[in-house]
Design an enzyme around this catalytic site. Structure first.
Site, PDB file in Angstrom:
ATOM      1  N   CYS A  34       0.828  -1.213   0.000  1.00  0.00           N
ATOM      2  CA  CYS A  34       0.000   0.000   0.000  1.00  0.00           C
ATOM      3  C   CYS A  34       0.856   1.255   0.000  1.00  0.00           C
ATOM      4  CB  CYS A  34      -0.960   0.016   1.194  1.00  0.00           C
ATOM      5  SG  CYS A  34      -0.135   0.115   2.786  1.00  0.00           S
ATOM      6  N   CYS A 107      -3.466  -2.202   8.502  1.00  0.00           N
ATOM      7  CA  CYS A 107      -3.179  -0.830   8.945  1.00  0.00           C
ATOM      8  C   CYS A 107      -2.877  -0.837  10.445  1.00  0.00           C
ATOM      9  CB  CYS A 107      -4.352   0.093   8.651  1.00  0.00           C
ATOM     10  SG  CYS A 107      -5.018  -0.070   6.989  1.00  0.00           S
TER      11      CYS A 107
HETATM   12 FE1  FES Z   1      -1.883   0.296   4.127  1.00  0.00          FE
HETATM   13 FE2  FES Z   1      -3.671   1.411   5.708  1.00  0.00          FE
HETATM   14  S1  FES Z   1      -3.917   0.925   3.589  1.00  0.00           S
HETATM   15  S2  FES Z   1      -1.595   1.005   6.146  1.00  0.00           S
END
Ligand code: FES
Length: 157
Positions: A34, A107
């Site tokens: 991400c 996350c």
């Molecule tokens: Fe990767 Fe939240 S989408 S840390």
């Protein structure tokens, strides 16, 4: 209030956000999938002969859920012993927000990873090691060649 509403409320007024100049420890994790990073600083003190976390702060880029969890976590950590802090898992750190949706579980894991990295015992000079590359900001680190080339440190939990 739903988890989403709690996340929105937390990021509208994040607690303990920003570098801690006098930190005793710092931990950083990144997730290449991400592209987000979380860094956590800790300041210790002693109470009743035990090392406790006096203050905690964080920086995070990109993801609102990670910011919300880190905000909650840094509040939760105040006054905890190091041993208690080591016991905390991402589900504990994100508990005030309610259950995170499956796609957002990582996350919370990032925040736990930054905490674990900060609490590692095997570093010589944790603050210097984590901040020497780029003038001490997470944004600076993200612009480092190693980060851009995908050699980001990932702590598996
Ligand atoms: Fe990767 Fe939240 S989408 S840390």
């Amino acid at each position: 209030m739903s988890t989403d509403d709690k996340i929105q409320a937390a990021i509208a007024n994040p607690q303990n956000m920003g570098e801690m100049a006098d930190a005793d420890a710092v931990g950083t994790v990144g997730n290449p999938e991400c592209g987000d990073m979380v860094r956590m600083w800790l300041k210790f003190s002693e109470k009743d002969g035990k090392k406790i976390i006096d203050r905690a702060s964080f920086q995070s880029f990109g993801c609102q859920t990670a910011i919300a969890v880190a905000s909650m976590a840094t509040e939760m950590l105040k006054g905890k012993t190091v041993a208690e802090a080591r016991e905390l898992q991402s589900s504990d750190l994100s508990k005030p927000l309610g259950p995170l949706p499956p796609m957002k579980l990582h996350c919370g894991d990032m925040v736990e990873g930054a905490l674990r990295d900060a609490l590692r015992e095997d570093r010589e000079s944790p603050v210097a090691a984590a901040t020497s590359t780029s003038g001490n900001t997470l944004l600076g680190d993200m612009n480092q060649p190693a980060m851009k080339s995908g050699k980001l440190k990932v702590v598996k939990i």
